[in-house]
Design an enzyme around this catalytic site. Structure first.
Site, PDB file in Angstrom:
ATOM      1  N   HIS A 294       0.824  -1.214   0.000  1.00  0.00           N
ATOM      2  CA  HIS A 294       0.000   0.000   0.000  1.00  0.00           C
ATOM      3  C   HIS A 294       0.855   1.261   0.000  1.00  0.00           C
ATOM      4  O   HIS A 294       1.261   1.738   1.060  1.00  0.00           O
ATOM      5  CB  HIS A 294      -0.916  -0.024   1.227  1.00  0.00           C
ATOM      6  CG  HIS A 294      -1.970   1.036   1.227  1.00  0.00           C
ATOM      7  ND1 HIS A 294      -3.175   0.904   1.855  1.00  0.00           N
ATOM      8  CD2 HIS A 294      -2.005   2.274   0.664  1.00  0.00           C
ATOM      9  CE1 HIS A 294      -3.902   1.989   1.692  1.00  0.00           C
ATOM     10  NE2 HIS A 294      -3.200   2.852   0.966  1.00  0.00           N
TER      11      HIS A 294
ATOM     12  N   LEU B  83       2.259   6.537  -5.198  1.00  0.00           N
ATOM     13  CA  LEU B  83       3.420   7.065  -5.931  1.00  0.00           C
ATOM     14  C   LEU B  83       3.058   8.314  -6.728  1.00  0.00           C
ATOM     15  O   LEU B  83       3.909   8.925  -7.345  1.00  0.00           O
ATOM     16  CB  LEU B  83       4.013   5.987  -6.847  1.00  0.00           C
ATOM     17  CG  LEU B  83       4.648   4.801  -6.122  1.00  0.00           C
ATOM     18  CD1 LEU B  83       5.261   3.829  -7.121  1.00  0.00           C
ATOM     19  CD2 LEU B  83       5.695   5.242  -5.107  1.00  0.00           C
ATOM     20  N   ARG B  84       1.771   8.643  -6.754  1.00  0.00           N
ATOM     21  CA  ARG B  84       1.274   9.933  -7.281  1.00  0.00           C
ATOM     22  C   ARG B  84       1.412  10.117  -8.776  1.00  0.00           C
ATOM     23  O   ARG B  84       1.172  11.228  -9.270  1.00  0.00           O
ATOM     24  CB  ARG B  84       1.945  11.113  -6.555  1.00  0.00           C
ATOM     25  CG  ARG B  84       1.833  11.095  -5.028  1.00  0.00           C
ATOM     26  CD  ARG B  84       0.417  11.068  -4.551  1.00  0.00           C
ATOM     27  NE  ARG B  84       0.301  11.351  -3.107  1.00  0.00           N
ATOM     28  CZ  ARG B  84      -0.724  10.979  -2.370  1.00  0.00           C
ATOM     29  NH1 ARG B  84      -1.732  10.316  -2.912  1.00  0.00           N
ATOM     30  NH2 ARG B  84      -0.775  11.267  -1.087  1.00  0.00           N
TER      31      ARG B  84
ATOM     32  N   ASN C 137      -5.459   6.218  -6.951  1.00  0.00           N
ATOM     33  CA  ASN C 137      -6.127   7.529  -6.791  1.00  0.00           C
ATOM     34  C   ASN C 137      -5.246   8.652  -7.342  1.00  0.00           C
ATOM     35  O   ASN C 137      -4.730   9.490  -6.621  1.00  0.00           O
ATOM     36  CB  ASN C 137      -6.541   7.800  -5.342  1.00  0.00           C
ATOM     37  CG  ASN C 137      -5.381   7.804  -4.358  1.00  0.00           C
ATOM     38  OD1 ASN C 137      -4.333   7.228  -4.617  1.00  0.00           O
ATOM     39  ND2 ASN C 137      -5.560   8.465  -3.227  1.00  0.00           N
TER      40      ASN C 137
ATOM     41  N   HIS D 286     -10.578   0.383   1.441  1.00  0.00           N
ATOM     42  CA  HIS D 286     -10.465   1.529   2.351  1.00  0.00           C
ATOM     43  C   HIS D 286     -11.875   1.705   2.904  1.00  0.00           C
ATOM     44  O   HIS D 286     -12.792   2.053   2.168  1.00  0.00           O
ATOM     45  CB  HIS D 286      -9.993   2.738   1.537  1.00  0.00           C
ATOM     46  CG  HIS D 286     -10.136   4.064   2.213  1.00  0.00           C
ATOM     47  ND1 HIS D 286      -9.078   4.909   2.409  1.00  0.00           N
ATOM     48  CD2 HIS D 286     -11.221   4.703   2.708  1.00  0.00           C
ATOM     49  CE1 HIS D 286      -9.491   6.012   3.013  1.00  0.00           C
ATOM     50  NE2 HIS D 286     -10.794   5.923   3.195  1.00  0.00           N
TER      51      HIS D 286
ATOM     52  N   ASP E 169      -9.018   2.977  -3.131  1.00  0.00           N
ATOM     53  CA  ASP E 169      -8.390   3.654  -1.978  1.00  0.00           C
ATOM     54  C   ASP E 169      -8.525   5.169  -2.037  1.00  0.00           C
ATOM     55  O   ASP E 169      -8.415   5.803  -3.080  1.00  0.00           O
ATOM     56  CB  ASP E 169      -6.913   3.287  -1.844  1.00  0.00           C
ATOM     57  CG  ASP E 169      -6.351   3.808  -0.516  1.00  0.00           C
ATOM     58  OD1 ASP E 169      -7.050   3.700   0.493  1.00  0.00           O
ATOM     59  OD2 ASP E 169      -5.238   4.344  -0.511  1.00  0.00           O
TER      60      ASP E 169
ATOM     61  N   ASN F 278      -5.695   9.548   7.111  1.00  0.00           N
ATOM     62  CA  ASN F 278      -7.002   8.908   7.066  1.00  0.00           C
ATOM     63  C   ASN F 278      -6.838   7.410   6.876  1.00  0.00           C
ATOM     64  O   ASN F 278      -6.240   7.013   5.884  1.00  0.00           O
ATOM     65  CB  ASN F 278      -7.804   9.501   5.897  1.00  0.00           C
ATOM     66  CG  ASN F 278      -9.256   9.087   5.937  1.00  0.00           C
ATOM     67  OD1 ASN F 278      -9.743   8.606   6.948  1.00  0.00           O
ATOM     68  ND2 ASN F 278      -9.946   9.244   4.821  1.00  0.00           N
TER      69      ASN F 278
ATOM     70  N   ASP G  43       0.983   2.737   3.775  1.00  0.00           N
ATOM     71  CA  ASP G  43       0.104   3.789   3.241  1.00  0.00           C
ATOM     72  C   ASP G  43       0.925   5.064   3.012  1.00  0.00           C
ATOM     73  O   ASP G  43       0.474   6.174   3.347  1.00  0.00           O
ATOM     74  CB  ASP G  43      -1.104   4.059   4.146  1.00  0.00           C
ATOM     75  CG  ASP G  43      -2.182   4.875   3.427  1.00  0.00           C
ATOM     76  OD1 ASP G  43      -2.061   5.091   2.197  1.00  0.00           O
ATOM     77  OD2 ASP G  43      -3.147   5.304   4.088  1.00  0.00           O
TER      78      ASP G  43
HETATM   79  O1  DOR Z   1      -4.158   9.414   4.648  1.00  0.00           O
HETATM   80  C1  DOR Z   1      -4.499   9.043   3.531  1.00  0.00           C
HETATM   81  N1  DOR Z   1      -3.895   9.516   2.416  1.00  0.00           N
HETATM   82  N2  DOR Z   1      -5.493   8.185   3.421  1.00  0.00           N
HETATM   83  C2  DOR Z   1      -6.023   7.854   2.249  1.00  0.00           C
HETATM   84  O2  DOR Z   1      -6.922   7.087   2.221  1.00  0.00           O
HETATM   85  C3  DOR Z   1      -5.533   8.479   1.003  1.00  0.00           C
HETATM   86  C4  DOR Z   1      -4.141   8.925   1.158  1.00  0.00           C
HETATM   87  C5  DOR Z   1      -3.701   9.835   0.049  1.00  0.00           C
HETATM   88  O3  DOR Z   1      -3.883   9.489  -1.121  1.00  0.00           O
HETATM   89  O4  DOR Z   1      -3.109  10.885   0.351  1.00  0.00           O
HETATM   90 ZN    ZN Z   2      -6.994   4.610   2.259  1.00  0.00          ZN
HETATM   91 ZN    ZN Z   3      -3.790   4.772   0.841  1.00  0.00          ZN
END
Ligand code: DOR
Ligand code: ZN
Ligand code: ZN
Length: 432
Positions: free
Chosen positions: A60, A63-64, A94, A179, A152, A278, A305
Site C-alpha cells: 500500500h 506514488l502519485r 487515486n 479503504h 483507496d 485517514n 500507506d
Molecule cells: O491518509 C491518507 N492519504 N489516506 C487515504 O486514504 C488516502 C491517502 C492519500 O492518497 O493521500
Molecule cells: Zn486509504
Molecule cells: Zn492509501
C-alpha cells in the site's frame, strides 16, 4: 556476477528458518544457502551481527503518478522504498487520471520498469474514475498488469455496485484492497472523535465511520467468495470484526500501518498536520487492540500507506490540510524499535508481515529467502541507532510525524534481482 553474504542471520518467515549461514547470490537468483560456503570470486558482504530477510514488500503506497508528480514520482518513490529496505511495492490508483484502463496500466507498468529501481506493481481502480458507479474491465486490467483492485481514498458506497465488483474480482482472482470509510459519519472530521477533538475544537471522525463499512465488506466477501483485504485498520472494532469474519472465511485479511501501531491521538496538537492521516490516529485502546490483532495473526500485513504531500499542501490549517503521511523510509526502523526490540513480535513474526504475507496477498513469487528464488533481499543492522531526519529522505515529501525520533535498526543494503540498489545509505544508480 556472484556475491556472498558471510555469516549472516538468515530470517525466512515462510520456512521458519532463523540461523546464521552464508548466502550465495548468482545472477538474479539465490544460488545456495549453507554453512562455510566458499568465498568465490565476486563481492563478499560481511554479515556478522546482521539480519538477511526476503526483500520487504509494501502492498500500500501512493506514488502519485500520473498527475501529482510534485508530490512523488516512480523515481523518487522507488528510491524512497529502496532506502527503507523495500524491494517491491503496489501503488494505489487515486491519481489523475485514475488507474482504471488497460492502456494506462500498460504505460505505467512500462514506466515503472524503466524508472523504478525496485519492483512496482499497479493496483487498479474498482470503478471508472473512482466514481463508485461503473466497474472497469477487470480481466483486461489484470492482463495489463494490476495485482489487485482498490478504490483507496474512499469506499464504493453503493453496496450493489460493491457486490458486483467483488463478483468480477473473484472471477479474475484479484484481491480487493478496501479503504473502509462511511463519509456520512466522517462528516468533515479531521481527527479522531473524542475528548481530544473536542478540546482542540476540531471536528472528529468516529470509529463507526470505519467499522460499518468494514463489516459490510467482510459480509460481502463471505457472500461472494471474493478476497477482501482491509487497508490501514485503525479501530478496535475493525480488529474484532475481522477476527470474527476470519473464523468462518479464510478469504479475508487485513493490514495495519506503523503509525497506527505506535501513535495515538495524544500526539495531535491541532497545528502540526504531519499527524493528520485517514483513517486518523485513534485512542490507546484502539492501538492496543491493533497490536493484539497483529500478535494473534488476525492482522496479516504491515503496510505503510506512504502518502506523500508537499510542504505547501501540508502548511494549511489542520482542518484544510490533506490526509496522509510518508512511511517508506521509517517503517522498518519504527517497527524494529517499537515491535521487535520491545518483544511484542519475534523477528520472524514481524518479517512475515512484511514479506511472505504481502507476497501471498498480491500473488507474486516473492517473499522467500530460499535457494532458487529471485534474489530480492534486505540486509539489516538491527542494532544501529539513528535519528529520523526527513530532510534526508529520498521521497519528494517530508510529511512524517516521526521527525527527530531516535530509532534502533535499519536497512543497510537492498538487493533487487541480484542487483544492489542501496548500500550503506547510498543508492546505486549505476545498477539501473
Ligand atoms: O491518509 C491518507 N492519504 N489516506 C487515504 O486514504 C488516502 C491517502 C492519500 O492518497 O493521500
Ligand atoms: Zn486509504
Ligand atoms: Zn492509501
Amino acid at each position: 556476477m556472484k556475491m556472498i553474504f558471510k555469516e549472516v542471520r538468515v530470517l525466512d518467515p515462510e520456512s521458519g528458518r532463523n540461523e546464521v549461514l552464508d548466502v550465495v547470490v548468482e545472477g538474479e537468483r539465490i544460488k545456495e544457502i549453507g554453512r562455510n560456503l566458499r568465498r568465490e570470486e565476486g563481492k563478499v558482504i560481511e554479515g556478522q551481527g546482521k539480519w538477511l530477510v526476503p526483500g520487504l514488500i509494501d502492498v500500500h503506497v501512493h506514488l502519485r503518478e500520473p498527475g501529482f508528480e510534485y508530490k512523488e514520482t516512480f523515481v523518487t518513490g522507488s528510491r524512497s522504498g529502496a532506502m527503507g529496505g523495500f524491494t517491491t511495492m503496489a501503488y494505489m490508483p487515486n491519481t489523475n487520471p485514475v488507474i482504471d484502463h488497460p492502456e494506462i496500466i500498460r504505460a505505467l507498468v512500462e514506466k515503472g520498469k524503466t524508472e523504478g529501481i525496485i519492483n512496482l506493481h499497479p493496483v487498479g481502480s474498482m470503478t471508472l474514475s473512482q466514481q463508485g458507479e461503473t466497474l472497469g474491465d477487470y480481466g483486461a486490467m489484470k492482463k495489463a498488469g494490476v495485482v489487485a483492485l482498490s478504490e483507496d481514498g474512499k469506499s464504493v458506497l453503493d453496496s450493489y455496485v460493491m457486490k458486483q465488483a467483488l463478483l468480477q474480482a473473484k472471477k479474475e482472482d484479484l484481491p480487493v484492497l478496501v479503504h473502509c470509510e462511511d463519509p456520512s459519519l466522517v462528516a468533515g472530521g479531521a481527527m479522531n472523535e473524542g475528548e481530544k477533538s473536542r478540546a482542540l475544537g476540531i471536528k472528529g471522525i468516529p470509529n463507526s465511520a470505519e467499522d460499518v463499512i468494514t463489516a459490510r465488506d467482510l459480509i460481502l466477501s463471505h457472500e461472494t467468495g471474493a478476497r477482501v483485504h482491509l487497508c490501514h485498520m485503525s479501530t478496535k472494532g475493525s480488529v474484532e470484526i475481522l477476527r470474527e469474519a476470519k473464523a468462518k472465511n479464510p478469504l479475508v485479511s487485513g493490514e495495519v500501518s506503523p503509525h497506527h501501531l505506535t501513535l495515538t491521538e495524544a500526539v495531535i496538537d491541532g497545528i502540526d498536520t504531519n499527524t493528520k492521516m485517514n483513517p486518523p490516529l485513534r485512542r490507546e485502546e484502539d492501538r492496543r487492540e491493533l497490536i493484539r490483532g497483529l500478535q494473534e495473526g488476525v492482522i496479516d500485513i504491515i503496510a505503510t500507506d506512504h502518502a506523500p504531500h508537499s510542504l505547501e499542501d501540508k502548511k494549511q490549517s489542520y482542518e484544510k490540510a490533506p490526509f496522509g503521511i510518508v512511511g517508506l523510509e521509517t517503517a522498518l526502523s519504527i517497527g524494529l524499535t517499537e515491535l521487535v526490540h520491545t518483544g511484542i513480535l519475534s523477528p520472524l513474526d514481524f518479517f512475515e508481515k512484511l514479506t511472505i504475507n504481502p507476497a501471498t496477498l498480491l500473488g507474486i513469487s516473492r517473499g522467500k529467502l530460499q535457494a532458487g528464488e529471485i534474489a530480492d533481499l534486505t540486509l539489516i543492522d538491527p542494532e544501529i541507532s539513528c535519528e529520523i531526519h526527513p530532510e534526508n529522505f529520498q521521497s519528494k515529501s517530508q510529511n512524517t510525524p516521526f521527525r527527530g525520533r531516535t530509532v534502533k535498526g535499519k536497512a543497510i543494503l537492498t538487493m533487487v534481482s541480484g542487483n544492489i540498489v542501496m548500500e550503506n545509505n547510498r543508492l546505486k544508480e549505476e545498477n539501473k
